[in-house]
Design an enzyme around this catalytic site. Structure first.
Site, PDB file in Angstrom:
ATOM      1  N   LYS A  11       0.821  -1.219   0.000  1.00  0.00           N
ATOM      2  CA  LYS A  11       0.000   0.000   0.000  1.00  0.00           C
ATOM      3  C   LYS A  11       0.858   1.274   0.000  1.00  0.00           C
ATOM      4  CE  LYS A  11      -3.987  -2.289   2.055  1.00  0.00           C
ATOM      5  NZ  LYS A  11      -5.140  -2.151   2.961  1.00  0.00           N
ATOM      6  N   TYR A  51     -12.064  -2.031  -4.521  1.00  0.00           N
ATOM      7  CA  TYR A  51     -12.630  -2.245  -3.186  1.00  0.00           C
ATOM      8  C   TYR A  51     -14.156  -2.126  -3.187  1.00  0.00           C
ATOM      9  CZ  TYR A  51      -8.094  -2.387  -0.772  1.00  0.00           C
ATOM     10  OH  TYR A  51      -6.845  -2.754  -0.306  1.00  0.00           O
ATOM     11  N   ASN A 114      -2.435  -0.423   6.502  1.00  0.00           N
ATOM     12  CA  ASN A 114      -1.937  -1.664   7.104  1.00  0.00           C
ATOM     13  C   ASN A 114      -0.924  -2.386   6.210  1.00  0.00           C
ATOM     14  OD1 ASN A 114      -3.812  -2.410   5.219  1.00  0.00           O
ATOM     15  ND2 ASN A 114      -4.989  -3.764   6.534  1.00  0.00           N
ATOM     16  N   HIS A 117      -2.232  -5.544   1.230  1.00  0.00           N
ATOM     17  CA  HIS A 117      -3.508  -6.225   1.040  1.00  0.00           C
ATOM     18  C   HIS A 117      -3.207  -7.679   0.703  1.00  0.00           C
ATOM     19  CE1 HIS A 117      -7.475  -7.245  -0.537  1.00  0.00           C
ATOM     20  NE2 HIS A 117      -6.850  -7.788  -1.559  1.00  0.00           N
ATOM     21  N   GLU A 128      -8.941 -10.415  -8.316  1.00  0.00           N
ATOM     22  CA  GLU A 128      -7.993  -9.335  -8.045  1.00  0.00           C
ATOM     23  C   GLU A 128      -6.771  -9.407  -8.960  1.00  0.00           C
ATOM     24  OE1 GLU A 128      -9.467  -8.983  -3.398  1.00  0.00           O
ATOM     25  OE2 GLU A 128      -7.441  -9.692  -3.800  1.00  0.00           O
TER      26      GLU A 128
HETATM   27  P1  CMP Z   1      -7.405  -4.845   3.071  1.00  0.00           P
HETATM   28  O1  CMP Z   1      -6.911  -6.194   3.423  1.00  0.00           O
HETATM   29  O2  CMP Z   1      -6.760  -4.141   1.922  1.00  0.00           O
HETATM   30  O3  CMP Z   1      -8.979  -4.941   2.783  1.00  0.00           O
HETATM   31  C1  CMP Z   1      -9.844  -3.852   2.965  1.00  0.00           C
HETATM   32  C2  CMP Z   1      -9.184  -2.710   3.649  1.00  0.00           C
HETATM   33  O4  CMP Z   1     -10.063  -1.792   4.253  1.00  0.00           O
HETATM   34  C3  CMP Z   1      -8.351  -3.236   4.815  1.00  0.00           C
HETATM   35  O5  CMP Z   1      -7.240  -3.915   4.359  1.00  0.00           O
HETATM   36  C4  CMP Z   1      -8.072  -1.939   5.552  1.00  0.00           C
HETATM   37  O6  CMP Z   1      -7.067  -1.175   4.917  1.00  0.00           O
HETATM   38  C5  CMP Z   1      -9.396  -1.235   5.373  1.00  0.00           C
HETATM   39  N1  CMP Z   1     -10.284  -1.404   6.519  1.00  0.00           N
HETATM   40  C6  CMP Z   1     -10.933  -2.514   6.900  1.00  0.00           C
HETATM   41  N2  CMP Z   1     -11.686  -2.293   7.981  1.00  0.00           N
HETATM   42  C7  CMP Z   1     -11.498  -0.989   8.300  1.00  0.00           C
HETATM   43  C8  CMP Z   1     -12.010  -0.150   9.310  1.00  0.00           C
HETATM   44  N3  CMP Z   1     -12.862  -0.607  10.232  1.00  0.00           N
HETATM   45  N4  CMP Z   1     -11.603   1.129   9.324  1.00  0.00           N
HETATM   46  C9  CMP Z   1     -10.736   1.588   8.395  1.00  0.00           C
HETATM   47  N5  CMP Z   1     -10.245   0.834   7.388  1.00  0.00           N
HETATM   48  C10 CMP Z   1     -10.611  -0.445   7.353  1.00  0.00           C
END
Ligand code: CMP
Length: 139
Positions: A11, A51, A114, A117, A128
């Site tokens: 990311k 997304y 985070n 993904h 994807e």
């Molecule tokens: P990812 O695995 O990329 O899949 C969806 C993304 O949404 C997740 O990682 C986070 O980056 C984001 N995400 C999921 N839940 C939350 C939340 N409660 N608040 C903010 N971001 C979220």
């Protein structure tokens, strides 16, 4: 897809913080083979499409804004039991709960930012990977 492939993105924050090399090293040392990879910048439209499953959730708009805020690295990874094993390597979505030694524990800066993904099912891994890569970009 036969269960041996998964899809990942490094990311924007992790890329910007120069953690891509260390993350790719962890991916290789975790036994994953890179089948396709590109550095690219998502438009808000593309990030929104990727997304789309989260559309309507409170974090969707901000997630789209974040994911289109800077370059990302997209990759297709191969390993037996790829989806599940990669999710173990990256750790929980919320890095506060991630186990020591996981990619998110080391490199995530927040729940949204985070670090990486990872696909959550074989079906989504196929969708994807197809979103980012043509058959001429896979090896
Ligand atoms: P990812 O695995 O990329 O899949 C969806 C993304 O949404 C997740 O990682 C986070 O980056 C984001 N995400 C999921 N839940 C939350 C939340 N409660 N608040 C903010 N971001 C979220």
């Amino acid at each position: 897809m036969n269960g041996n492939l998964t899809f990942t993105m490094i990311k924007p924050t992790a890329f910007k913080n120069n953690n891509a090399g260390a993350i790719l090293k962890m991916i290789n040392e975790g036994g994953f083979i890179i089948k396709a990879m590109k550095l690219t910048l998502l438009t808000p439209e593309l990030a929104g499409d990727f997304y789309a499953i989260h559309k309507g959730k409170p974090f969707y708009e901000s997630l789209v804004e974040f994911m289109s805020s800077g370059p990302i690295i997209a990759a297709v990874l191969e390993k037996e039991n790829a989806v599940e094993d990669y999710r173990k390597l990256i750790g929980t979505t919320n890095p506060e709960n991630a186990e020591e030694g996981t990619i998110r524990k080391r490199y995530a800066t927040s729940l949204q930012q985070n670090a990486v993904h990872g696909s959550d099912s074989d079906e989504n891994a196929t969708l994807e990977a197809d979103f980012f890569f043509s058959k001429f970009e896979r090896f």
